[in-house]
Write a protein that holds these residues in place. Structure first.
Motif, PDB file in Angstrom:
ATOM      1  N   GLY A 280       0.980  -9.306   3.516  1.00 42.58           N
ATOM      2  CA  GLY A 280       1.141  -7.980   2.948  1.00 42.58           C
ATOM      3  C   GLY A 280       2.381  -7.295   3.460  1.00 42.58           C
ATOM      4  N   ASP A 281       2.881  -6.403   2.680  1.00 41.11           N
ATOM      5  CA  ASP A 281       4.026  -5.585   3.060  1.00 41.11           C
ATOM      6  C   ASP A 281       3.645  -4.132   2.878  1.00 41.11           C
ATOM      7  OD1 ASP A 281       6.022  -7.933   1.335  1.00 41.11           O
ATOM      8  OD2 ASP A 281       5.891  -7.733   3.502  1.00 41.11           O
ATOM      9  N   ALA A 282       3.689  -3.360   3.927  1.00 40.63           N
ATOM     10  CA  ALA A 282       3.377  -1.938   3.807  1.00 40.63           C
ATOM     11  C   ALA A 282       4.499  -1.235   3.101  1.00 40.63           C
ATOM     12  CB  ALA A 282       3.146  -1.326   5.184  1.00 40.63           C
ATOM     13  N   ALA A 283       4.143  -0.400   2.146  1.00 38.20           N
ATOM     14  CA  ALA A 283       5.160   0.355   1.394  1.00 38.20           C
ATOM     15  C   ALA A 283       5.539   1.604   2.138  1.00 38.20           C
ATOM     16  CB  ALA A 283       4.632   0.721   0.025  1.00 38.20           C
TER      17      ALA A 283
ATOM     18  N   LEU B 204      -5.802   6.750   6.862  1.00 38.96           N
ATOM     19  CA  LEU B 204      -5.095   6.166   5.727  1.00 38.96           C
ATOM     20  C   LEU B 204      -4.976   4.648   5.872  1.00 38.96           C
ATOM     21  CD1 LEU B 204      -2.273   8.816   5.223  1.00 38.96           C
ATOM     22  CD2 LEU B 204      -4.510   8.661   4.095  1.00 38.96           C
ATOM     23  N   VAL B 205      -4.880   3.982   4.732  1.00 42.50           N
ATOM     24  CA  VAL B 205      -4.814   2.523   4.690  1.00 42.50           C
ATOM     25  C   VAL B 205      -3.521   2.005   5.328  1.00 42.50           C
ATOM     26  CG1 VAL B 205      -3.767   2.450   2.387  1.00 42.50           C
ATOM     27  CG2 VAL B 205      -5.081   0.494   3.208  1.00 42.50           C
ATOM     28  N   ARG B 206      -3.672   0.893   6.024  1.00 38.25           N
ATOM     29  CA  ARG B 206      -2.537   0.149   6.581  1.00 38.25           C
ATOM     30  C   ARG B 206      -2.803  -1.326   6.353  1.00 38.25           C
ATOM     31  NH1 ARG B 206      -1.732   2.308  12.635  1.00 38.25           N
ATOM     32  NH2 ARG B 206      -3.528   0.936  12.813  1.00 38.25           N
ATOM     33  N   LEU B 207      -1.732  -2.087   6.216  1.00 35.26           N
ATOM     34  CA  LEU B 207      -1.852  -3.536   6.110  1.00 35.26           C
ATOM     35  C   LEU B 207      -1.745  -4.155   7.491  1.00 35.26           C
ATOM     36  CD1 LEU B 207       0.359  -4.302   3.014  1.00 35.26           C
ATOM     37  CD2 LEU B 207      -2.107  -4.548   3.172  1.00 35.26           C
TER      38      LEU B 207
ATOM     39  N   GLY C   3      -5.751   4.357  -6.128  1.00 33.66           N
ATOM     40  CA  GLY C   3      -4.720   3.459  -6.652  1.00 33.66           C
ATOM     41  C   GLY C   3      -3.624   3.184  -5.652  1.00 33.66           C
ATOM     42  N   ALA C   4      -3.982   3.173  -4.371  1.00 31.70           N
ATOM     43  CA  ALA C   4      -2.985   3.026  -3.311  1.00 31.70           C
ATOM     44  C   ALA C   4      -2.571   1.577  -3.044  1.00 31.70           C
ATOM     45  CB  ALA C   4      -3.524   3.634  -2.013  1.00 31.70           C
ATOM     46  N   ILE C   5      -3.288   0.614  -3.625  1.00 27.06           N
ATOM     47  CA  ILE C   5      -3.018  -0.796  -3.361  1.00 27.06           C
ATOM     48  C   ILE C   5      -2.411  -1.439  -4.594  1.00 27.06           C
ATOM     49  CG2 ILE C   5      -4.028  -3.022  -2.761  1.00 27.06           C
ATOM     50  CD1 ILE C   5      -6.315  -1.367  -1.429  1.00 27.06           C
ATOM     51  N   THR C   6      -1.292  -2.120  -4.411  1.00 29.29           N
ATOM     52  CA  THR C   6      -0.636  -2.839  -5.497  1.00 29.29           C
ATOM     53  C   THR C   6      -0.619  -4.316  -5.160  1.00 29.29           C
ATOM     54  OG1 THR C   6       0.779  -0.943  -5.967  1.00 29.29           O
ATOM     55  CG2 THR C   6       1.499  -3.082  -6.818  1.00 29.29           C
ATOM     56  N   VAL C   7      -1.056  -5.136  -6.111  1.00 29.77           N
ATOM     57  CA  VAL C   7      -1.029  -6.581  -5.972  1.00 29.77           C
ATOM     58  C   VAL C   7      -0.073  -7.113  -7.022  1.00 29.77           C
ATOM     59  CG1 VAL C   7      -2.359  -8.711  -6.115  1.00 29.77           C
ATOM     60  CG2 VAL C   7      -3.396  -6.667  -5.118  1.00 29.77           C
TER      61      VAL C   7
ATOM     62  N   VAL D 246       0.838  -1.197   0.000  1.00 30.14           N
ATOM     63  CA  VAL D 246       0.000   0.000   0.000  1.00 30.14           C
ATOM     64  C   VAL D 246       0.870   1.243   0.000  1.00 30.14           C
ATOM     65  CG1 VAL D 246      -1.930  -1.133   1.153  1.00 30.14           C
ATOM     66  CG2 VAL D 246      -0.242   0.059   2.518  1.00 30.14           C
ATOM     67  N   ASP D 247       0.360   2.296  -0.627  1.00 28.69           N
ATOM     68  CA  ASP D 247       1.045   3.585  -0.672  1.00 28.69           C
ATOM     69  C   ASP D 247       0.164   4.603   0.037  1.00 28.69           C
ATOM     70  OD1 ASP D 247       2.235   5.992  -1.210  1.00 28.69           O
ATOM     71  OD2 ASP D 247       2.400   5.665  -3.382  1.00 28.69           O
ATOM     72  N   PRO D 248       0.437   4.890   1.309  1.00 27.69           N
ATOM     73  CA  PRO D 248      -0.397   5.829   2.057  1.00 27.69           C
ATOM     74  C   PRO D 248      -0.479   7.214   1.416  1.00 27.69           C
ATOM     75  CG  PRO D 248       1.134   4.700   3.518  1.00 27.69           C
ATOM     76  CD  PRO D 248       1.515   4.347   2.110  1.00 27.69           C
ATOM     77  N   ASP D 249       0.527   7.597   0.635  1.00 26.21           N
ATOM     78  CA  ASP D 249       0.506   8.903  -0.028  1.00 26.21           C
ATOM     79  C   ASP D 249      -0.573   8.986  -1.099  1.00 26.21           C
ATOM     80  OD1 ASP D 249       2.613   9.859   1.518  1.00 26.21           O
ATOM     81  OD2 ASP D 249       4.123   9.186   0.076  1.00 26.21           O
TER      82      ASP D 249
END
Length: 81
Positions: free
Chosen positions: A78-81, A32-35, A58-62, A5-8
């Motif tokens: 998951g890995d937090a970015a 903001l999103v967190r894993l 578009g904050a989530i990348t799979v 995830v990209d919190p920005d």
């Protein structure tokens, strides 16, 4: 599968939390999103992909494949970015 995830880029819509609450959460302070530090079962992979598609920011990348966070049993973390 690796999830980051990209919190920005997060706009705090909460679509991810509603779709896969065992993996995603919103920070109490800023929304903001967190894993969550969990392992997601194979049966929930489609929901994780859907959460990424639903994210308006578009904050989530799979990333598909069994990288360092994936395993041969089809589970992922998951890995937090």
């Amino acid at each position: 599968m690796r999830v980051s995830v990209d919190p920005d880029r997060c706009c705090s819509s909460g679509q991810c939390v509603m779709t896969v609450p065992e993996l995603f959460e919103q920070d109490d302070a800023d929304g903001l999103v967190r894993l969550r530090p969990v392992v997601v079962e194979l049966s929930r992979f489609a929901d994780v992909r859907l959460a990424a598609q639903l994210c308006p920011g578009g904050a989530i990348t799979v990333t598909e494949g069994a990288g360092p966070a994936g395993g041969s049993d089809g589970r992922t973390s998951g890995d937090a970015a």
